[in-house]
Design an enzyme around this catalytic site. Structure first.
Site, PDB file in Angstrom:
ATOM      1  N   LYS A  43      -1.106  12.916   1.092  1.00  0.00           N
ATOM      2  CA  LYS A  43      -0.470  12.070   2.095  1.00  0.00           C
ATOM      3  C   LYS A  43       0.558  12.830   2.934  1.00  0.00           C
ATOM      4  CE  LYS A  43      -3.046   8.825   0.511  1.00  0.00           C
ATOM      5  NZ  LYS A  43      -3.520   9.349  -0.775  1.00  0.00           N
ATOM      6  N   TYR A  45     -10.841   0.293  -9.469  1.00  0.00           N
ATOM      7  CA  TYR A  45      -9.754   1.158  -9.010  1.00  0.00           C
ATOM      8  C   TYR A  45      -8.709   1.327 -10.119  1.00  0.00           C
ATOM      9  CZ  TYR A  45      -5.630   2.745  -6.511  1.00  0.00           C
ATOM     10  OH  TYR A  45      -4.523   3.452  -6.125  1.00  0.00           O
ATOM     11  N   TYR A  76      -7.503   9.311  -8.814  1.00  0.00           N
ATOM     12  CA  TYR A  76      -8.226   9.924  -7.694  1.00  0.00           C
ATOM     13  C   TYR A  76      -8.890  11.253  -8.070  1.00  0.00           C
ATOM     14  CZ  TYR A  76      -5.666   6.574  -4.770  1.00  0.00           C
ATOM     15  OH  TYR A  76      -5.156   5.436  -4.216  1.00  0.00           O
TER      16      TYR A  76
HETATM   17  C1  LIG Z   1      -4.653   8.717  -1.499  1.00  0.00           C
HETATM   18  C2  LIG Z   1      -5.251   9.688  -2.420  1.00  0.00           C
HETATM   19  C3  LIG Z   1      -6.599  10.101  -2.297  1.00  0.00           C
HETATM   20  C4  LIG Z   1      -7.545   9.487  -1.322  1.00  0.00           C
HETATM   21  O1  LIG Z   1      -7.314   9.873   0.012  1.00  0.00           O
HETATM   22  P1  LIG Z   1      -7.696   8.853   1.163  1.00  0.00           P
HETATM   23  O2  LIG Z   1      -7.272   9.540   2.394  1.00  0.00           O
HETATM   24  O3  LIG Z   1      -6.920   7.594   0.873  1.00  0.00           O
HETATM   25  O4  LIG Z   1      -9.155   8.593   1.098  1.00  0.00           O
HETATM   26  C5  LIG Z   1      -7.072  11.072  -3.143  1.00  0.00           C
HETATM   27  N1  LIG Z   1      -6.289  11.607  -4.082  1.00  0.00           N
HETATM   28  C6  LIG Z   1      -5.004  11.241  -4.254  1.00  0.00           C
HETATM   29  C7  LIG Z   1      -4.234  11.871  -5.348  1.00  0.00           C
HETATM   30  C8  LIG Z   1      -4.436  10.272  -3.427  1.00  0.00           C
HETATM   31  O5  LIG Z   1      -3.163   9.913  -3.616  1.00  0.00           O
END
Ligand SMILES: *Cc1c(COP(=O)(O)O)cnc(C)c1O
Length: 336
Positions: free
Chosen positions: A49, A263, A289
């Site tokens: 991010k 999720y 993720y």
């Molecule tokens: C937000 C996030 C993602 C996914 O990225 P997007 O741009 O939302 O698809 C992947 N890995 C981590 C650790 C994240 O925080």
């Protein structure tokens, strides 16, 4: 593609390293696996991010905002990086945290990213799953925009075309690094959620005329829905950058076989992937993720998806702070 035309504030450490995972490559018997360390962006334990926020926060400043408002799940890495970014530029941050995961036991709403949110001074409130969180966030931003204050709303995951510029820029950084290393990248793979990372990468690679396949491993949505979300945002991002050539839907690849029951819900493959990376490479993935993204890479390797001599780049998108909200999955003592 000339991204210096867009406002950007420096928030992270770039370029992030691009390295070969020698031990993992050996353990899995090929393809050649490389890692792009976007967990090392540096901002308050880092993550993907940060790249998006460099463009989003610059836009907020250009609009005269002094408060950032955003939303995410309880253990959101995006919220943690947004409040950190707000701090760096002297803004307040308000976040709406959605209780998307409710069965992880004591501490889930206090530990990991929520602890860091507290330390960074985030104002947050919890929501049960149900409402349109982006709409709730916009309403809050309106309520806060009084008495000469101005709140800037950042959608979940920072995933609009401005945020996705961060990953168009990452595509450029990655291709430049690979060129300097004499590395021909065959495929890129990463976890995909709110779609900005994959959309930005696709737009950036398209703008660079670097046709590298990007495989998204969904952490939530079905394959069809994720492909549509990524494609829609990739088209908007390419348009914002000024890329004329059409970005076709066939260019978007995503799989939903590694989500598990939902999720933030653990899977055996995710736990195995995180344990493997810790033991082989001393790298910490995250349970929501990147652990599922790596489970996807390992699963596709086992299915024979890659040639043994291909070069595959896994993007480590960060998130290891959330491990501390899922410690029961990894603690030897708690298992005993
Ligand atoms: C937000 C996030 C993602 C996914 O990225 P997007 O741009 O939302 O698809 C992947 N890995 C981590 C650790 C994240 O925080």
């Amino acid at each position: 593609m000339h991204l210096a035309r867009f406002n950007r504030v420096p928030l992270g450490h770039f370029p992030t390293p691009l390295e070969k995972l020698e031990n993992l490559t050996k353990a899995l018997g090929g393809p050649n696996i490389y890692i792009k360390r976007d967990d090392c962006t540096g901002l308050a334990t880092g993550g993907n991010k940060t790249r998006k926020l460099e463009f989003l926060v610059a836009d907020a400043i250009a609009q005269g905002a002094d408060i950032l408002v955003t939303q995410g799940a309880t253990q959101s890495n995006h919220v943690r990086q947004t409040v950190a970014a707000a701090r760096k530029v002297g803004m307040e941050c308000h976040a709406l945290l959605e209780r998307r995961v409710t069965n992880m036991g004591d501490g889930y709403e206090q530990a990991g990213n929520v602890l860091l949110d507290d330390m960074l001074g985030c104002e947050y409130s919890f929501f049960d799953e149900g409402p349109d969180m982006n709409e709730e966030g916009k309403k809050l931003a309106d309520r806060l925009s009084v008495n000469g204050k101005k709140a800037y709303f950042i959608p979940g995951g920072g995933s609009n075309s401005i945020g996705a510029l961060g990953y168009a820029n990452a595509a450029q950084e990655l291709v430049y690094q690979a060129d300097n290393q004499g590395l021909k990248i065959n495929k890129i793979i990463h976890a995909t959620g709110s779609a900005g990372t994959q959309a930005g990468l696709l737009a950036g690679l398209h703008g660079l005329n670097a046709p590298i396949d990007v495989i998204g491993i969904s952490v939530r949505a079905t394959k069809d829905k994720q492909i549509t979300n990524v494609h829609n945002l990739a088209v908007k991002t390419a348009e914002l950058i000024g890329i004329k050539e059409e970005l076709k839907k066939e260019m978007v690849v995503a799989y939903d076989d590694y989500v598990g029951s939902g999720y933030g819900q653990p899977t055996d493959e995710m736990v195995d992937a995180i344990s493997l990376l810790a033991k082989e490479e001393a790298i910490f993935l995250d349970p929501v993720y990147s652990g599922k993204g790596m489970a996807g890479l390992i699963g596709l390797i086992k299915q024979g998806h890659f040639d043994k001599d291909e070069n595959v780049v896994f993007i480590h998108t960060g998130g290891s702070a959330a491990l501390f909200a899922y410690s029961h999955l990894f603690s030897k003592q708690m298992a005993a």
